[in-house]
Each structure stands twice: as structure tokens, then as C-alpha cells.
Design a protein around this motif. Sequence first.
Motif, PDB file in Angstrom:
ATOM      1  N   ILE A  76      32.949 -39.175  39.282  1.00  0.00           N
ATOM      2  CA  ILE A  76      33.473 -38.774  40.590  1.00  0.00           C
ATOM      3  C   ILE A  76      32.582 -39.392  41.657  1.00  0.00           C
ATOM      4  N   ALA A  77      33.159 -40.221  42.526  1.00  0.00           N
ATOM      5  CA  ALA A  77      32.410 -40.824  43.628  1.00  0.00           C
ATOM      6  C   ALA A  77      32.415 -39.874  44.822  1.00  0.00           C
ATOM      7  N   VAL A  78      31.268 -39.754  45.478  1.00  0.00           N
ATOM      8  CA  VAL A  78      31.104 -38.848  46.610  1.00  0.00           C
ATOM      9  C   VAL A  78      30.603 -39.658  47.799  1.00  0.00           C
ATOM     10  N   THR A  79      31.269 -39.552  48.947  1.00  0.00           N
ATOM     11  CA  THR A  79      30.836 -40.256  50.151  1.00  0.00           C
ATOM     12  C   THR A  79      30.623 -39.267  51.289  1.00  0.00           C
ATOM     13  N   GLY A  80      29.855 -39.708  52.282  1.00  0.00           N
ATOM     14  CA  GLY A  80      29.597 -38.892  53.448  1.00  0.00           C
ATOM     15  C   GLY A  80      29.670 -39.712  54.710  1.00  0.00           C
ATOM     16  N   LEU A  81      29.677 -39.030  55.851  1.00  0.00           N
ATOM     17  CA  LEU A  81      29.773 -39.722  57.133  1.00  0.00           C
ATOM     18  C   LEU A  81      28.567 -40.603  57.408  1.00  0.00           C
ATOM     19  N   THR A  82      27.459 -40.369  56.719  1.00  0.00           N
ATOM     20  CA  THR A  82      26.274 -41.195  56.919  1.00  0.00           C
ATOM     21  C   THR A  82      26.362 -42.534  56.205  1.00  0.00           C
ATOM     22  N   GLY A  83      27.381 -42.736  55.377  1.00  0.00           N
ATOM     23  CA  GLY A  83      27.571 -44.027  54.730  1.00  0.00           C
ATOM     24  C   GLY A  83      27.046 -44.117  53.318  1.00  0.00           C
ATOM     25  N   ASP A  84      26.304 -43.107  52.850  1.00  0.00           N
ATOM     26  CA  ASP A  84      25.793 -43.199  51.486  1.00  0.00           C
ATOM     27  C   ASP A  84      26.860 -42.819  50.474  1.00  0.00           C
ATOM     28  N   VAL A  85      26.682 -43.304  49.239  1.00  0.00           N
ATOM     29  CA  VAL A  85      27.643 -43.081  48.162  1.00  0.00           C
ATOM     30  C   VAL A  85      26.872 -42.629  46.927  1.00  0.00           C
ATOM     31  N   ARG A  86      27.372 -41.581  46.287  1.00  0.00           N
ATOM     32  CA  ARG A  86      26.777 -41.099  45.042  1.00  0.00           C
ATOM     33  C   ARG A  86      27.884 -40.935  44.007  1.00  0.00           C
ATOM     34  N   VAL A  87      27.482 -40.927  42.731  1.00  0.00           N
ATOM     35  CA  VAL A  87      28.446 -40.783  41.644  1.00  0.00           C
ATOM     36  C   VAL A  87      27.996 -39.653  40.729  1.00  0.00           C
ATOM     37  N   VAL A  88      28.907 -38.716  40.483  1.00  0.00           N
ATOM     38  CA  VAL A  88      28.683 -37.642  39.523  1.00  0.00           C
ATOM     39  C   VAL A  88      29.178 -38.104  38.161  1.00  0.00           C
ATOM     40  N   ASP A  89      28.321 -38.025  37.152  1.00  0.00           N
ATOM     41  CA  ASP A  89      28.681 -38.336  35.767  1.00  0.00           C
ATOM     42  C   ASP A  89      28.871 -37.001  35.045  1.00  0.00           C
ATOM     43  N   LEU A  90      30.121 -36.635  34.776  1.00  0.00           N
ATOM     44  CA  LEU A  90      30.398 -35.335  34.170  1.00  0.00           C
ATOM     45  C   LEU A  90      29.887 -35.235  32.741  1.00  0.00           C
ATOM     46  N   VAL A  91      29.852 -36.361  32.017  1.00  0.00           N
ATOM     47  CA  VAL A  91      29.414 -36.339  30.628  1.00  0.00           C
ATOM     48  C   VAL A  91      27.893 -36.209  30.547  1.00  0.00           C
ATOM     49  N   ALA A  92      27.185 -37.029  31.322  1.00  0.00           N
ATOM     50  CA  ALA A  92      25.723 -36.996  31.298  1.00  0.00           C
ATOM     51  C   ALA A  92      25.152 -35.871  32.153  1.00  0.00           C
ATOM     52  N   GLY A  93      25.981 -35.270  33.023  1.00  0.00           N
ATOM     53  CA  GLY A  93      25.489 -34.224  33.907  1.00  0.00           C
ATOM     54  C   GLY A  93      24.500 -34.749  34.927  1.00  0.00           C
ATOM     55  N   GLN A  94      24.746 -35.962  35.445  1.00  0.00           N
ATOM     56  CA  GLN A  94      23.814 -36.597  36.377  1.00  0.00           C
ATOM     57  C   GLN A  94      24.503 -36.950  37.681  1.00  0.00           C
TER      58      GLN A  94
END
Length: 246
Positions: A76-94
Amino acid sequence: MCTSATGDIIVMASAPAPRASRDASDDLDPWPDDDTSSLGYLWNVTKGREVRQPFVLPKWTTTLTPHLGASGTRYIAVTGLTGDVRVVDLVAGQLRDVGLPVDQQITPHGHLADDLCGVRWADRPSGPPLLVHGEYSRDNAGDLMPIAVWDPQHPEAASRHLPMLCRRILWTGPAPNGESLVAVSDEHGVALCHLPSCELIWRTPLPALVTSFALLPDFDMAVGTQQGVVLLRSRLSDDWRRRLGC
């Protein structure tokens, strides 16, 4: 909402982290100028329980984009108004940071980064999908930005970039041989790129703002603009036709 690889229905939501104190102005400004982070909550609807402890998400989180694969969702990719991007890995829990370092991000009261750049997953013939996202920072001129390609198979490696600045990510999808492609728009028109190599395949100018794209049979294209829909027939080189299985 998505379905996990085990078939469970997963809901993910974000909310501001609890603050030590609040005042009346907090209710008027949805993006307060402080260091408040967002928390990501994962709930397994099928089993009726929380998946894990909340994730710390980007400040002013606005979009949660799951990869909807045939075997379920892992990323699951997560974005914010500040421009950064993070990814949730459901299998690895990271939770992995794949976007911009903090000192290059824009402020939330500037341009809406996620609204301009977009985030898309791109399937490939084998292996995990590729994440395609814009990198919006204070240095971007005229709302154009680099487009980064992140590979979860090599999460520590630096993202690769398309060879031009872009305004929008329009589409991701497969070539006839299954390799991943991406269509983007800039101030000049529309371009099609090969994601494994980040090479430009084809581009054409258009005298209107491009808003959408669809790849048709025989590699014809339909491009939506503010002035209507334009049908295009690309003229690929012989080399690209061989590489893409056309």
C-alpha cells in the motif's frame, strides 16, 4: 480497502496522532503547522481484529493506494501533502520510506503534491509490482516534477527516474509482451516510457492539457484533453516493436 494474499479483507485508515493539547484553532485548520504525524490503522475485517500496531505515516497523509494484484494486496503506497511517499508491506509488516528526504519537501500550504503527481502501481510479467510516483519539491518549476520508479524487490536501491520532467502520471499497463509501460504528460504533450529501463518509447505534442490516457488494440491510443478526446496512432521504431512484442 483491499484483499490480502490470504483472502482476508483489510481496511486501512489514517488519522492524526493524538496531540498533547488542542485549542479552538485546531478545528478550523485541518493541516496545523506543527510536527503532528498521522497514524495508519490496519483492520482485518474477515477476522475482526487489528492487523498490527499503527504505522507512523507522513504528516498530512492524503492518499492510500493499494496494489490490487490477482493474488491479493501486499503493498500500500501512502502519500502526503509534503510530497513524501511511503510503502506499507503487509506481509513483512514494514513501512518503507521511498520518497523525498524531509529537507526537500514542500509545505502543505503550497502545491498539493499528491494531487499533481499521482501514484500508480505497475504490474510486470513476474515479481512484485513497480511503484511509479512523482517527486514534488520546492525546486520543481512550473509544477513539473521528476517521476521516480521504485522496485520493492530491491527496496534499498535508489529509485530510477524517467528521462523527462512530467506534470501527471496518466496510465500504467502492459505491452503486448507483458512488460510494464507508463504514460505521462508534460507541458508539451504525452509520452510513453518503458518502465524496466525508464527509456522513452514515443512522444507527441498536443496543444491542450492532457488529463487521461488509454492504450487501445494495435497500440493505438486515446488521449483525453480539456478540449476533448484525441485518437492517436503511434509510430514506434522497429527496435521498440521487437522489444515490446508488437
